[in-house]
Design an enzyme around this catalytic site. Sequence first.
Site, PDB file in Angstrom:
ATOM      1  CD1 TRP A  35     -17.695 -55.610 -12.679  1.00 31.13           C
ATOM      2  CD2 TRP A  35     -16.719 -56.795 -14.701  1.00 31.13           C
ATOM      3  NE1 TRP A  35     -16.407 -55.492 -12.595  1.00 31.13           N
ATOM      4  CE2 TRP A  35     -15.679 -56.059 -13.882  1.00 31.13           C
ATOM      5  CE3 TRP A  35     -16.485 -57.496 -15.682  1.00 31.13           C
ATOM      6  CZ2 TRP A  35     -14.373 -56.038 -14.287  1.00 31.13           C
ATOM      7  CZ3 TRP A  35     -15.111 -57.237 -16.228  1.00 31.13           C
ATOM      8  CH2 TRP A  35     -14.276 -56.829 -15.260  1.00 31.13           C
ATOM      9  CB  THR A  60      -5.010 -77.275 -14.279  1.00 25.78           C
ATOM     10  OG1 THR A  60      -3.990 -76.688 -15.001  1.00 25.78           O
ATOM     11  CG2 THR A  60      -4.581 -77.094 -12.957  1.00 25.78           C
ATOM     12  CE  LYS A  96     -15.146 -52.208 -15.572  1.00 27.37           C
ATOM     13  NZ  LYS A  96     -14.115 -52.076 -14.620  1.00 27.37           N
TER      14      LYS A  96
END
Length: 539
Positions: A442, A184, A437
């Site tokens: 959000w 990854t 936030k």
Amino acid sequence: MRALMQDRPLDISSLSRRVEQLFAHKRVVTGTVDGEVTATWRDVVDRSRRLAAALDEIQVPRHARVGTFGWNSQRHVELYLAVPGSGRVLHTLNHRLFADELAYIVTDAADDVLFVDRSLIPVVWPLMDRLRTVRHVVVMDDGGPAPLPDDPRILDYETLIDRRVDGVPTAAVDESDAASLCYTSGTTGRPKGVLYSHRSIVLHALLLLGVDNFAISERDVVLPIVPMFHVNAWGLPYAAMLAGSDLVLPGPAMSPQALAGQLARHRVTFAAGVPAIWRALLPLVDRAELAALRMVVSGGSPVPDTLARSWYERTGVPITSSWGMTETSPLVACSRIATVHDGLDPDAEVALLGTPGPPVPLTELRLVDEAGERVGHDATTPGELQVAGPTVASGYFGAGAGTDAFTDDGWLRTGDVATIDRYGYVRIVDRTKDLVKSGGEWISSVLLENEIMAYPGVVEAAVIGVPDDRWGERPLACVVTTGGARVDVADLRSHLAGRVASWWIPDQVWQLPAIPKTATGKFAKSVLRDQFARRGQSD
């Protein structure tokens, strides 16, 4: 009662047998520093057999990891076949990573041999003292000017396979054996190894042939601009083998001009890359002959609406968005216009194709809220996207094992926040770590970035959350403009009014010469956060 069907493994050697038997005459074209080299699939399979025999000769053990530092090239395709086909594990490495990351990944994988394009020797050789498991470095001469070290560990690729090999059998492998390894990008901690099986690779390649996915066929000329070190070039070389497509590979010639030339010269019908590639090619498409092009696929990061519209207006071919991860082979979702969308106007179709779309067959999706409860597929309620299926990882290899990325019932936690509609169409709202936030509510950085990039002159935009005494966090817009022109912040805020909720509109705009990116081309928001923190400390 068990069925009475032949138990034949889904393994990569079946792909080489098929392409050799049915499509031996089809082409594999590779760009070089001074031109192109053309071979047939017969040549590629023959050379891969000789390469497999060479791996035996230099005593690479079964199941050993064989690392590659290479551009998209014929030799890299030969490694795609020879290494897993002979019972070893292909480990493609991203040469754009930092030295410490590369040393960590090679060590974690315990690579036995490295295959390196000559132009990349300056990246690899300085690391050799740290790569304790590597016995040999096999140089693939791509015309690069780098001098070769005078060292007995250096071997030449062409010398290694310069032998006649008749009927060398491939190793007997189980379809669940490891075939390839990719790490990854390490955006959340150390890079983690994803170990694909022969079965998962064959199934993923078959999925790409589906008419509602990439629809790759024998008539196609496939150009994988996405690097072969990145999740096996999204499986496109393997899909081309299954379908019998011509394969065109850029090699080290990755300039927009070189790519545009390949698209036109070889009448490419299918091309895949990241948004940065399509943005770089956009100024050239008016002068390139792209009449053969039927599908352009984008992945890796969201496609900005402005880019999607401009590309369609200039080429007549929309950019089709896809979504996936290293852990998912990678394709999970691919956009398309379904029957329920009949009657959409062209602009709406382009916008729809710019979203990830529905999941491909065999792959299941679900949304989960912060409390761990399932979220309905109502197109509006967001939740963390989780994935399951036979082409999805069940855990990590090496030091990455033992993370909490997998649920107790075996689903992969993607870290993406998304909505899904009743027809399965996915919209990525944000990464869980990138949501802002503000005042307990959000803000989606992805959606906000898309609207900022619709402002004239803004080429790129990345939104991060920064501390705020009153609201906890507020969005900061980091922007890059055409030619570095100054942004009128008041005008940009007016542009956003009515496009997003008023409390989403950033109070601050930070203009940069470039937005830092990860080695796979994604915005490096952790770097932006660090830069902003250092900036605040120095103020």
